[in-house]
Design a protein around this motif. Structure first.
Motif, PDB file in Angstrom:
ATOM      1  N   GLY A 218     -60.723 -51.629 -13.932  1.00 37.42           N
ATOM      2  CA  GLY A 218     -62.057 -52.075 -14.775  1.00 37.42           C
ATOM      3  C   GLY A 218     -61.804 -53.399 -15.066  1.00 37.42           C
ATOM      4  O   GLY A 218     -62.708 -53.920 -15.022  1.00 37.42           O
ATOM      5  N   ASN A 219     -60.310 -54.384 -14.676  1.00 41.21           N
ATOM      6  CA  ASN A 219     -60.557 -55.560 -15.292  1.00 41.21           C
ATOM      7  C   ASN A 219     -61.488 -56.613 -13.620  1.00 41.21           C
ATOM      8  O   ASN A 219     -60.915 -57.845 -13.751  1.00 41.21           O
ATOM      9  N   GLY A 220     -61.810 -55.640 -12.778  1.00 37.14           N
ATOM     10  CA  GLY A 220     -62.453 -56.335 -11.500  1.00 37.14           C
ATOM     11  C   GLY A 220     -61.549 -56.245 -10.372  1.00 37.14           C
ATOM     12  O   GLY A 220     -61.858 -56.638  -9.416  1.00 37.14           O
ATOM     13  N   VAL A 221     -60.081 -56.016 -10.428  1.00 37.72           N
ATOM     14  CA  VAL A 221     -59.948 -56.286  -9.630  1.00 37.72           C
ATOM     15  C   VAL A 221     -59.524 -55.144  -8.425  1.00 37.72           C
ATOM     16  O   VAL A 221     -59.670 -53.885  -8.682  1.00 37.72           O
ATOM     17  N   THR A 222     -59.612 -55.208  -6.965  1.00 35.25           N
ATOM     18  CA  THR A 222     -59.565 -53.822  -6.361  1.00 35.25           C
ATOM     19  C   THR A 222     -59.026 -53.643  -5.227  1.00 35.25           C
ATOM     20  O   THR A 222     -58.278 -55.561  -4.926  1.00 35.25           O
ATOM     21  N   PHE A 223     -58.000 -53.137  -4.792  1.00 37.26           N
ATOM     22  CA  PHE A 223     -57.318 -53.367  -4.097  1.00 37.26           C
ATOM     23  C   PHE A 223     -58.477 -52.050  -2.729  1.00 37.26           C
ATOM     24  O   PHE A 223     -58.279 -51.096  -2.964  1.00 37.26           O
ATOM     25  N   ASN A 224     -58.067 -52.462  -1.636  1.00 38.47           N
ATOM     26  CA  ASN A 224     -59.090 -51.801  -0.882  1.00 38.47           C
ATOM     27  C   ASN A 224     -57.964 -51.560   0.130  1.00 38.47           C
ATOM     28  O   ASN A 224     -58.071 -52.438   1.696  1.00 38.47           O
ATOM     29  N   ILE A 225     -56.935 -50.690   0.554  1.00 36.46           N
ATOM     30  CA  ILE A 225     -56.744 -50.046   2.322  1.00 36.46           C
ATOM     31  C   ILE A 225     -56.189 -48.834   2.206  1.00 36.46           C
ATOM     32  O   ILE A 225     -57.223 -48.037   1.279  1.00 36.46           O
ATOM     33  N   ASN A 226     -57.280 -49.019   3.950  1.00 37.86           N
ATOM     34  CA  ASN A 226     -57.243 -46.774   3.524  1.00 37.86           C
ATOM     35  C   ASN A 226     -56.653 -46.616   4.811  1.00 37.86           C
ATOM     36  O   ASN A 226     -56.258 -47.219   5.892  1.00 37.86           O
ATOM     37  N   MET A 227     -56.036 -45.925   4.867  1.00 37.72           N
ATOM     38  CA  MET A 227     -55.372 -45.013   6.328  1.00 37.72           C
ATOM     39  C   MET A 227     -56.008 -45.807   7.950  1.00 37.72           C
ATOM     40  O   MET A 227     -55.225 -45.078   8.703  1.00 37.72           O
ATOM     41  N   ASP A 228     -57.380 -45.491   7.883  1.00 35.79           N
ATOM     42  CA  ASP A 228     -57.812 -45.827   8.798  1.00 35.79           C
ATOM     43  C   ASP A 228     -57.118 -47.284   9.167  1.00 35.79           C
ATOM     44  O   ASP A 228     -57.100 -47.433  10.693  1.00 35.79           O
ATOM     45  N   ASP A 229     -57.241 -47.691   8.412  1.00 35.41           N
ATOM     46  CA  ASP A 229     -56.697 -50.056   8.860  1.00 35.41           C
ATOM     47  C   ASP A 229     -55.055 -48.631   9.209  1.00 35.41           C
ATOM     48  O   ASP A 229     -54.495 -50.566   9.001  1.00 35.41           O
ATOM     49  N   LEU A 230     -54.677 -48.316   9.227  1.00 35.58           N
ATOM     50  CA  LEU A 230     -52.865 -48.353   9.757  1.00 35.58           C
ATOM     51  C   LEU A 230     -52.283 -47.641  10.261  1.00 35.58           C
ATOM     52  O   LEU A 230     -52.878 -46.503  10.479  1.00 35.58           O
ATOM     53  N   GLN A 231     -51.305 -48.714  10.974  1.00 39.22           N
ATOM     54  CA  GLN A 231     -50.634 -47.680  11.901  1.00 39.22           C
ATOM     55  C   GLN A 231     -49.286 -47.153  11.704  1.00 39.22           C
ATOM     56  O   GLN A 231     -48.418 -47.189  11.113  1.00 39.22           O
ATOM     57  N   LEU A 232     -49.739 -45.229  11.509  1.00 43.45           N
ATOM     58  CA  LEU A 232     -47.648 -45.365  11.128  1.00 43.45           C
ATOM     59  C   LEU A 232     -46.513 -45.483  12.061  1.00 43.45           C
ATOM     60  O   LEU A 232     -46.695 -45.243  13.149  1.00 43.45           O
ATOM     61  N   LEU A 233     -45.313 -45.947  11.530  1.00 44.99           N
ATOM     62  CA  LEU A 233     -44.624 -46.672  12.385  1.00 44.99           C
ATOM     63  C   LEU A 233     -43.320 -45.749  12.183  1.00 44.99           C
ATOM     64  O   LEU A 233     -43.253 -44.487  11.737  1.00 44.99           O
ATOM     65  N   ASP A 234     -42.186 -45.986  11.928  1.00 41.37           N
ATOM     66  CA  ASP A 234     -40.857 -45.323  11.711  1.00 41.37           C
ATOM     67  C   ASP A 234     -41.493 -44.786  10.490  1.00 41.37           C
ATOM     68  O   ASP A 234     -41.711 -45.448   9.839  1.00 41.37           O
ATOM     69  N   GLU A 235     -40.154 -43.187  10.486  1.00 37.19           N
ATOM     70  CA  GLU A 235     -40.031 -43.160   8.915  1.00 37.19           C
ATOM     71  C   GLU A 235     -39.050 -43.747   8.248  1.00 37.19           C
ATOM     72  O   GLU A 235     -37.646 -43.980   8.745  1.00 37.19           O
ATOM     73  N   LEU A 236     -38.876 -44.421   6.519  1.00 36.21           N
ATOM     74  CA  LEU A 236     -37.452 -44.887   6.465  1.00 36.21           C
ATOM     75  C   LEU A 236     -37.174 -44.643   5.557  1.00 36.21           C
ATOM     76  O   LEU A 236     -35.519 -45.266   4.946  1.00 36.21           O
ATOM     77  N   GLY A 237     -37.633 -43.161   4.525  1.00 38.14           N
ATOM     78  CA  GLY A 237     -36.287 -42.706   4.033  1.00 38.14           C
ATOM     79  C   GLY A 237     -37.337 -41.435   3.520  1.00 38.14           C
ATOM     80  O   GLY A 237     -38.342 -41.552   3.396  1.00 38.14           O
ATOM     81  N   ARG A 238     -36.622 -40.698   3.230  1.00 38.59           N
ATOM     82  CA  ARG A 238     -37.050 -39.123   1.967  1.00 38.59           C
ATOM     83  C   ARG A 238     -36.693 -39.488   1.011  1.00 38.59           C
ATOM     84  O   ARG A 238     -35.668 -39.178   0.434  1.00 38.59           O
ATOM     85  N   GLY A 239     -37.390 -39.041   0.259  1.00 41.23           N
ATOM     86  CA  GLY A 239     -37.207 -38.593  -1.783  1.00 41.23           C
ATOM     87  C   GLY A 239     -37.393 -37.151  -1.935  1.00 41.23           C
ATOM     88  O   GLY A 239     -37.800 -36.836  -1.228  1.00 41.23           O
ATOM     89  N   ASN A 240     -37.410 -36.920  -3.686  1.00 43.74           N
ATOM     90  CA  ASN A 240     -37.839 -35.910  -3.812  1.00 43.74           C
ATOM     91  C   ASN A 240     -39.383 -35.706  -3.820  1.00 43.74           C
ATOM     92  O   ASN A 240     -39.595 -34.727  -3.838  1.00 43.74           O
ATOM     93  N   TYR A 241     -40.042 -36.706  -3.741  1.00 49.23           N
ATOM     94  CA  TYR A 241     -41.626 -36.505  -4.011  1.00 49.23           C
ATOM     95  C   TYR A 241     -42.199 -36.307  -2.644  1.00 49.23           C
ATOM     96  O   TYR A 241     -43.332 -36.507  -2.760  1.00 49.23           O
TER      97      TYR A 241
END
Ligand code: ATP
Ligand code: MG
Length: 341
Positions: free
Chosen positions: A34-57
């Motif tokens: 609401g205060n005008g701050v925007t985060f714009n990251i989306n999946m297309d911009d990301l290259q998937l690398l190693d799995e770092l770990g797994r949790g309950n969720y």
């Protein structure tokens, strides 16, 4: 938007964006506050690398933001889409983007795709504290004090500046990088997800304070105060010195007996080789009665943390990280030699 969203028409606008009372809008390419701050990251911009770990969720993966080449850790949280949970998540994302302190992992942004929230944060290599200890006494006292000091400062920052209680303090949520910096994570999105004794396997390795276990078993969820995080802090410190969870599951006949030990037994202590000062610090965190437990200010005044401040640059955290990693990989190799596949 799929029909899964139709029952959430109050919060989903016609374009499929999730709108939270003007406070924040969550959509597939980012979050706008609401205060005008925007985060714009989306999946297309990301290259998937190693799995770092797994949790309950869900899973945490290393990713590279292709345009900026920044490496990040991306946590996927699967959700059953319901209004209160999404509201909690938005609140948490809002907190995350305000939470900047040296002892808090940096938040880069989040996006939402079909029932999952993905949030991107600073990649910490090698990762959480549980990846570094290698048996009893493997964390020297000066390193232990530096870790404790950073944890207390991080927790106090969350409490004093953002008015939040972490609620999920444990070694997997304390991250370390090659410089030896110590930062807290997961006080956010996943921290707020309901974690009840019945719903998760939390009983097997519970960092919950005695009063919380009692409260949950009596369905009284109002028992959580900042003191409960101090217990979890103490338990995490003991775990580092023992090289494992302080209430080892194999010593109890079942989860109930293990929880009984937390509620009714004597609290765990540091191994003999640590100083009386360190032992006293831990004992102040692991007071069974929450009202008697030390506050963050008291812990910062404690000789254990004062000594850490005095040591300054003399504590070589980076060297400790390298040494621990080498020991851990040696242990892994030895185990492979013993059990050839
Ligand atoms: P829980 O689901 O109960 O919170 P958890 O903390 O182990 O348990 P996740 O938060 O999903 O589960 O994290 C899984 C693992 O990913 C962690 O144990 C940690 O080692 C690693 N990890 C998490 N965040 C980062 C990060 N920012 N950088 C590097 N590794 C990370
Ligand atoms: Mg975690």
């Amino acid at each position: 938007m799929s029909s899964a969203f139709s029952s959430y028409s109050k919060i989903v606008d016609p374009s499929g964006r999730l709108n939270f009372g003007g406070k924040a809008i969550l959509h597939a390419s980012g979050v706008e506050f609401g205060n005008g701050v925007t985060f714009n990251i989306n999946m297309d911009d990301l290259q998937l690398l190693d799995e770092l770990g797994r949790g309950n969720y869900g899973t945490v993966r290393k990713v590279r933001h292709t345009r900026t080449k920044v490496e990040m850790a991306m946590k996927e949280i699967r959700l059953e889409l319901d209004d209160p949970k999404l509201k909690a998540i938005i609140t948490e994302l809002d907190i995350l983007h305000r939470a900047t302190a040296p002892q808090i992992v940096e938040f880069y942004g989040a996006f939402f795709i079909e029932g999952c929230v993905y949030y991107c944060m600073e990649y910490m290599n090698p990762g959480s504290l549980d990846k570094l200890y290698y048996g009893e006494g493997s964390v020297p006292e000066d390193v232990l004090a530096r870790i404790a000091n950073n944890m207390v400062k991080g927790l106090r920052f969350l409490k004093d500046k953002l008015n939040i209680i972490h609620r999920d303090v444990k070694p997997t949520n304390v991250l370390v990088n090659r410089k030896g910096e110590i930062k807290l994570c997961d006080f956010g999105v996943s921290g707020q997800l309901e974690k009840s004794l019945a719903k998760t396997n939390i009983g097997c390795q519970s960092y919950m304070a005695p009063e919380r276990i009692k409260g949950e078993s009596q369905n009284n969820l109002a028992t959580y105060t900042v003191a409960s995080d101090v217990w979890s802090l103490g338990l995490s410190i003991v775990e580092l010195t023992k090289g494992g969870y302080p209430y080892p599951p194999e010593t109890y006949s079942n989860v109930f007996a293990q929880l009984q030990a937390i509620v009714h037994g004597d609290p765990p202590t540091l191994p003999l080789e640590y100083s009386e000062t360190a032992k006293d610090f831990v004992a102040r965190c692991l007071e069974k009665v929450p009202g008697r437990r030390a506050t963050y200010s008291e812990l910062l005044e404690h000789q254990f943390l004062r000594d850490d401040v005095m040591r300054g640059d003399l504590v070589d955290m980076a060297a400790w990280v390298e040494r621990s990693l080498a020991e851990r990989s040696k242990m892994k190799e030895d185990a492979q030699v013993k059990t050839p596949v």
